[in-house]
Write a protein that holds these residues in place. Structure first.
Motif: not given
Length: 484
Positions: A17-30
């Motif tokens: 999984s991408s890091a939470p603070k990184e993935r919340i920058q967009d709506y892409h699958e992570f």
């Protein structure tokens, strides 16, 4: 069983999984996939059990464990281990019409029943399934299958969620001419507008819909049967009609001052969020707002993740039930469904961003607070306890929580009235369409039903399973026999 010692040699490794603070920058699958070599090792962990509980869908203490689709899991895990990815795809598609959906959003009932999980971590069945289907698309093996012979029979499917799509796919491959009616502007039902993009990218749904259209299925959008489309005309024009309209009547909250502005049902919020991403329409925005979400299930968690991406300043998730234990109790042994507390992606993101779990347990809303213009400013809550199946309030436990946006994610109470009224069908006490036991016939000539509208709010995997079973019954009705 390609590698008898595989489960001893390799540890469970999930898609990262991408890091939470990184993935919340967009709506892409992570969840980026593992390499093919690493995925083969995960396939090697499958023990090819003599009794594969993973594909059995056992009901234990009222809960299902194991796959409702009865996927041939040990078979395609073995093919993955050997690198026979096209053979794995062939076995997977025998039982599952849409593994690209279940491989993303299913809670993996199969893994909860995996015998490897009795003394170790279960096999990564869900990730293996997703790898098989995505490899199939990437390699060009997922090509349209156009039925060589048509029966001349016509079927109308009302609703294009996972149940409706499964019915349509099965009956189309049988050779019947299928038309799917969808009231929204795009097909897909909850797959399109009920599940956020970061959990199921809409390009994945559109990819499948395009394939089904090429195979001969016709989709009609903005077609609300019972409103702007006459049910009587549908019954006249088609040889069979299958209602797969979902369980769309949301359960409301009861509390003082409920009419204040700033309260929305979760399904409306999530739909608006996805339409904003796809069409730049105006969302129900959480930007700069203190958000309260009532409901602790998957939908509530999806609301948490979406609100964070929209830029909320705080988020609180209220659950009426007690917190589940962090680990299995002795009274909840394998292979029962594990009744343990799960911290999902939205809650993980809230913890990373705000420094604490957003969930508050054993709490309900008593009153909605507002300013002089009638806009929500907060809620008054109270602690509750359950004794002998009855809920009671805890004395002197009231609390005020500030909020200017409240989302209701407390589930659904059955299908909408106008659907059953239009077709003159009976409903159960749960608000679903009534059928005979183990049947999908809706009690009226040529009308059938499947999915949430029949069983109540449930999982994508159950909707697909119901759609497949219903299609078989429809085929029997149309042809007088079935080989499905």
């Amino acid at each position: 069983m390609g590698k008898p010692t595989g489960f001893l040699e390799y540890q469970r490794t999930e898609n990262p999984s991408s890091a939470p603070k990184e993935r919340i920058q967009d709506y892409h699958e992570f969840h980026p996939p593992l390499s093919a070599e690493e995925r083969q090792k995960q396939g090697a962990r499958c023990m090819n059990c003599g009794v594969p509980f993973c594909q059995s869908a056992l009901v234990l203490k009222g809960m299902v464990t194991g796959c409702p689709l009865h996927n041939l899991i040990p078979e395609w895990n073995d093919e993955v281990y050997h690198g026979n990815f096209s053979q794995a795809l062939w076995r997977l598609r025998k039982t599952n019409n849409f593994p690209e959906f279940t491989g993303r959003v299913c809670p993996a009932l199969c893994e909860k029943a995996c015998i490897c999980g009795l003394n170790d971590d279960p096999v990564t069945i869900k990730d293996n399934e997703l790898f098989i289907i995505e490899t199939g698309f990437a390699s060009g093996n997922m090509q349209p299958v156009i039925p060589p012979v048509r029966t001349g029979k016509t079927v109308a499917v009302i609703g294009s969620g996972p149940a409706g799509l499964a019915v349509a796919d099965q009956l189309n491959q049988r050779g019947h001419q299928v038309t799917v009616f969808e009231r929204e502007d795009r097909p897909g039902g909850l797959l399109m507008y009920g599940i956020p993009n970061m959990k199921l990218d809409k390009s994945i749904v559109l990819r499948r819909l395009s394939l089904m259209e090429t195979e001969g299925i016709r989709f009609v959008t903005n077609a609300d049967v019972g409103k702007n489309i006459d049910a009587k005309k549908i019954l006249k024009d088609y040889d069979a009609v299958v209602l797969c309209c979902g369980s769309k009547k949301p359960r409301d909250l009861v509390g003082e001052n409920r009419q204040v502005k700033g309260i929305y049902f979760a399904v409306d919020f999530l739909t608006a969020a996805t339409k904003h991403l796809m069409d730049q329409t105006s969302p129900i925005s959480a930007k700069g707002k203190k958000v309260v979400i009532v409901g602790g299930g998957d939908t509530g968690n999806d609301c948490v993740g979406t609100c964070i991406r929209q830029g909320c300043t705080s988020v609180t998730q209220i659950e009426m039930m007690p917190k589940l234990p962090d680990e299995r109790l002795a009274s909840n042994p394998w292979p029962e469904w594990p009744r343990i507390c799960k911290t999902d992606y939205g809650q993980e993101e809230a913890c990373a961003l705000f420094g604490h779990d957003p969930r508050i347990y054993e709490t309900t809303v008593k009153e909605f607070l507002s300013d002089e213009k009638g806009h929500l400013t907060g809620i008054r809550t109270v602690k509750v306890r359950f004794e002998n199946g009855k809920m009671t309030e805890v004395k002197d436990s009231e609390q005020i929580i500030e909020a200017d946006l409240l989302l209701i994610a407390t589930g659904f109470t059955g299908c909408e009235d106008y659907i059953t009224d239009a077709f003159q069908l009976e409903r159960t006490a749960r608000g679903t369409i009534s059928t005979a036991p183990s049947s999908f016939a809706a009690g009226k000539e040529k009308v059938f039903t499947a999915g949430d509208v029949r069983r109540g709010q449930s999982l994508v995997v159950w909707a697909i399973a119901e759609g497949r079973q219903c299609a078989r019954e429809v085929d029997q009705y149309l042809m007088g026999y079935t080989n499905m």
